[in-house]
Every structure is written in C-alpha cells, then in structure tokens.
Design an enzyme around this catalytic site. Sequence first.
Site, PDB file in Angstrom:
ATOM      1  N   SER A 174      -7.420   9.395 -14.362  1.00 49.67           N
ATOM      2  CA  SER A 174      -8.034  10.473 -13.574  1.00 49.67           C
ATOM      3  C   SER A 174      -8.924  11.335 -14.445  1.00 49.67           C
ATOM      4  O   SER A 174      -8.581  11.627 -15.598  1.00 49.67           O
ATOM      5  CB  SER A 174      -6.953  11.388 -12.982  1.00 49.67           C
ATOM      6  OG  SER A 174      -6.261  10.751 -11.967  1.00 49.67           O
TER       7      SER A 174
ATOM      8  N   ARG B 240       2.473   6.064  -5.417  1.00 49.75           N
ATOM      9  CA  ARG B 240       2.507   7.388  -6.043  1.00 49.75           C
ATOM     10  C   ARG B 240       3.745   8.119  -5.536  1.00 49.75           C
ATOM     11  O   ARG B 240       3.732   8.735  -4.468  1.00 49.75           O
ATOM     12  CB  ARG B 240       1.237   8.162  -5.674  1.00 49.75           C
ATOM     13  CG  ARG B 240       1.158   9.548  -6.281  1.00 49.75           C
ATOM     14  CD  ARG B 240       0.099  10.379  -5.582  1.00 49.75           C
ATOM     15  NE  ARG B 240      -1.227  10.142  -6.111  1.00 49.75           N
ATOM     16  CZ  ARG B 240      -2.327  10.670  -5.592  1.00 49.75           C
ATOM     17  NH1 ARG B 240      -2.271  11.427  -4.516  1.00 49.75           N
ATOM     18  NH2 ARG B 240      -3.510  10.429  -6.131  1.00 49.75           N
TER      19      ARG B 240
ATOM     20  N   LYS C 235      -3.469  18.081  -1.778  1.00 44.73           N
ATOM     21  CA  LYS C 235      -2.762  18.983  -2.690  1.00 44.73           C
ATOM     22  C   LYS C 235      -3.716  20.075  -3.136  1.00 44.73           C
ATOM     23  O   LYS C 235      -4.921  19.897  -3.112  1.00 44.73           O
ATOM     24  CB  LYS C 235      -2.213  18.211  -3.899  1.00 44.73           C
ATOM     25  CG  LYS C 235      -3.221  17.351  -4.628  1.00 44.73           C
ATOM     26  CD  LYS C 235      -2.529  16.545  -5.731  1.00 44.73           C
ATOM     27  CE  LYS C 235      -3.521  15.634  -6.444  1.00 44.73           C
ATOM     28  NZ  LYS C 235      -2.908  14.807  -7.455  1.00 44.73           N
TER      29      LYS C 235
END
Length: 196
Positions: free
Chosen positions: A97, A28, A126
């Site tokens: 997701s 990622r 995050k």
Amino acid sequence: MEQFYLIVGHVGRLELLVPQGAKLVQLRIKDEPEAELRRQIARARDFCAVHGAQLVVNDHWQLALDLNCNFVHLGQEDMETADFAALRAAGIRYGLSTHDETELERALSHDPAYVALGPVYPTLLKKMKWGPQGLERVSRWKEIAGNTPLVAIGGLTPERLPGVFAAGADSAAVVTDIQLADDPEARCRQWAKACA
C-alpha cells in the site's frame, strides 16, 4: 495482473464470490484470534486453488509463510516488521500500500508484485487520513511505478473503471461496492464482466 481485484473480510464471503468471476481475491481479516485466522486462511487457500483464483493474504505474512500461501498484501505499518528476505526465499509475492510519494519510493525499493494507491475516490470503508487521491495521482503513480503494476482502490464502481484504467491503473480493487450491494453475487459478476 487481473484487472478485477476483490477484497473480502471473511472466507465465507470469498467462497460466495470467487465463483462469480473473481480471479484475484484478498482475504483481509481484522481482530480475530490466531486459530481463527489460520482456519480462514487455510480454507481460502484451498478454495482458491480449486477455483483457479489467486489468494492474497492481507497483513498476516507469517501465517502466509506457515500455510504455504504464495501472495501477501502489506500496508506501510506491516512493512516495518515484514521479513522480505524470508518472503522472497519462500517465493511469496507481495503487494504494498502507498499513499504519498515517499511511501511509493519506499515500496518500489522492495521490488513488489504491485503497488496500491488509495483512496482514489471518497470511500465509506474506513476513516482515512488521506483525502481522495484522484485520477491525476493515479497517472503520476503509474509514471513513477513504471513496469510495476498499479492497483487503484477506494470508492471504485464499475462505472468509474474506464477512467481509472485510462489514467494508468492496471487493476481495480473493490470492497464496499460489492459488500454493500443488495445482491453481492450479481454485483461481483458485473465487476468481472466490466474488467473482462
């Protein structure tokens, strides 16, 4: 599907941790120029091939196509622009997701290799517009997803794994618990053992 799903932000981290027992690893990478993305993805692809691990490329599905990678992960925003027909034609599997039932239904309509739900627990990674989903939501998601594997992500630790798997998750994705560990390699081995 592998129960232990490692997520890393750099190919150097991938090369450090895959040999510690990670067989499913997502690269990622955020905010890098395309040349650097290509370099890291190609290196990760080759490293995973040598070590018998499955590489999942986050977001950059066009590069995954170009570089002959066979698995991508897409967030809801990426799904807007992704060419699912091209991915399927190239034999590229994809995980998606989800955060609410509308997103889950939409994701399942694309026949994904897995759907991810998060954050299950509070996460440091995050700022999320969704609060912790909890284990009840994991069970509900698995009910709806049926045979589609369910990946739980967000605030997971080896200690929380039994509850997550008992709730119905097929796989547990980890970022910060290994990333922030004093000894990431030892922590990675602990995860691999907990999921064995």
